[in-house]
Motif scaffolding. Sequence first.
Motif, PDB file in Angstrom:
ATOM      1  N   THR A 148      35.442  -9.283   5.420  1.00  0.00           N
ATOM      2  CA  THR A 148      34.503 -10.340   5.813  1.00  0.00           C
ATOM      3  C   THR A 148      34.260 -11.253   4.625  1.00  0.00           C
ATOM      4  O   THR A 148      33.946 -10.773   3.517  1.00  0.00           O
ATOM      5  N   ASP A 178      42.064 -10.674   8.813  1.00  0.00           N
ATOM      6  CA  ASP A 178      43.127  -9.679   8.707  1.00  0.00           C
ATOM      7  C   ASP A 178      44.192 -10.330   7.851  1.00  0.00           C
ATOM      8  O   ASP A 178      44.989 -11.131   8.334  1.00  0.00           O
ATOM      9  N   THR A 185      35.809 -13.132   9.600  1.00  0.00           N
ATOM     10  CA  THR A 185      36.465 -11.823   9.552  1.00  0.00           C
ATOM     11  C   THR A 185      37.968 -12.044   9.502  1.00  0.00           C
ATOM     12  O   THR A 185      38.534 -12.719  10.372  1.00  0.00           O
ATOM     13  N   THR A 221      40.175  -5.042   8.000  1.00  0.00           N
ATOM     14  CA  THR A 221      39.692  -6.431   7.976  1.00  0.00           C
ATOM     15  C   THR A 221      38.654  -6.574   6.873  1.00  0.00           C
ATOM     16  O   THR A 221      37.986  -5.602   6.484  1.00  0.00           O
ATOM     17  N   VAL A 278      40.257 -13.313  12.462  1.00  0.00           N
ATOM     18  CA  VAL A 278      40.058 -12.448  13.616  1.00  0.00           C
ATOM     19  C   VAL A 278      38.795 -12.863  14.368  1.00  0.00           C
ATOM     20  O   VAL A 278      38.744 -12.852  15.586  1.00  0.00           O
TER      21      VAL A 278
END
Length: 372
Positions: free
Chosen positions: A14, A35, A33, A12, A40
Amino acid sequence: MQRVETRLRTETITVNMGPQHPSTHGVFRMIVTLDGETIVDLEPVMGYLHRCHEKIGERNTYLQNIPYTDRLDYICSMSNNLAYVMAVEKLGGIEVPERAEYIRIIMVELTRIVNHMVAIGALLNDLGCFFTPMLYGLRERERILDLFEMASGSRMMCNYMRFGGVRYDLPPGFTPELKSVVAALPTFIDEFERLLTENEIVLARCQNVGILPPDMAIAYSCTGPLLRGSGVNYDIRKVDSYSIYDRFDFDVPLGTNGDVYDRYLVRIGEMRQSVRILEQAIEQIPEGEVSVKLPRVFKPPEGDVYHRIESPKGELGFYLVSDGSTNPYRYKVRSPTFINLTVLPELCKGHKVADVVAILGSIDIVLGEVDR
């Protein structure tokens, strides 16, 4: 030969959306965040516009606080004034003349229409769909701001409400202009709907995006169009019947799916219901005084009070504690958009980055009110 599936390892990332981002209409940061492009988690970061509004409210006299409430939400000056002065009136046991009650309702329902015009126009503009709805909304908003200027002397920071009434009676020529504006509003709303409601881009970007289930909306203390878009029939004008709202016949528009599109439809419906209220108020408004005489030095008795109204964005409440002096001992604001923003992470999870703008826009925030 047995086939072995291999899955790529991913991590992931940010991303900071803001604090300088055009869709936030102010200084607001979302730590997202991701993916890939799927959200997420999301953390809203507020406070960049904090300016000690509540502490200043304890330094000022009760009267001096009225223009400060204008600055909470620069779109909804009249509504902010009303919530605060009604809290002080409740604290001091002040009666309001009947004509002043009608004038107040006229001003705050015009404010509701102005807010929803701007909210819908800004949402569509932020989505990158088209700028035309914003221009149409601003065009009609100008006519309403002209009315505010006629009554209060100011177009946006009106400082019009007073304890026990309003600052001035309606000036000559106001009522005919008001009738003209109100009579033209249904045509404008129809035009707005023809442009947007069945538009395929609006449907694709707003339907089934940011769904807020009714139980979650209640658990997060959401109010206003955000709550009613989820189908929860809760409008403080009906629940509390404050001021003279029990004299008017109007409905509470509700959504069914709780998505961005439903919140848009609720605001359209609320504009139509505000027109209904305005038509009745214009017909019923009596002659008479618009304010009561109060002592030059105002000192309410000791005690505490909370008063709330159905502002265009949700429940706006003021909690005041009096120690018998000229200043509030405690001054606290229940900001609707600050509370509504707490559900933003839940609405965004599982959606794409581009959907964040739509979901945030459908909440309809003003950072001056969020951060105070």
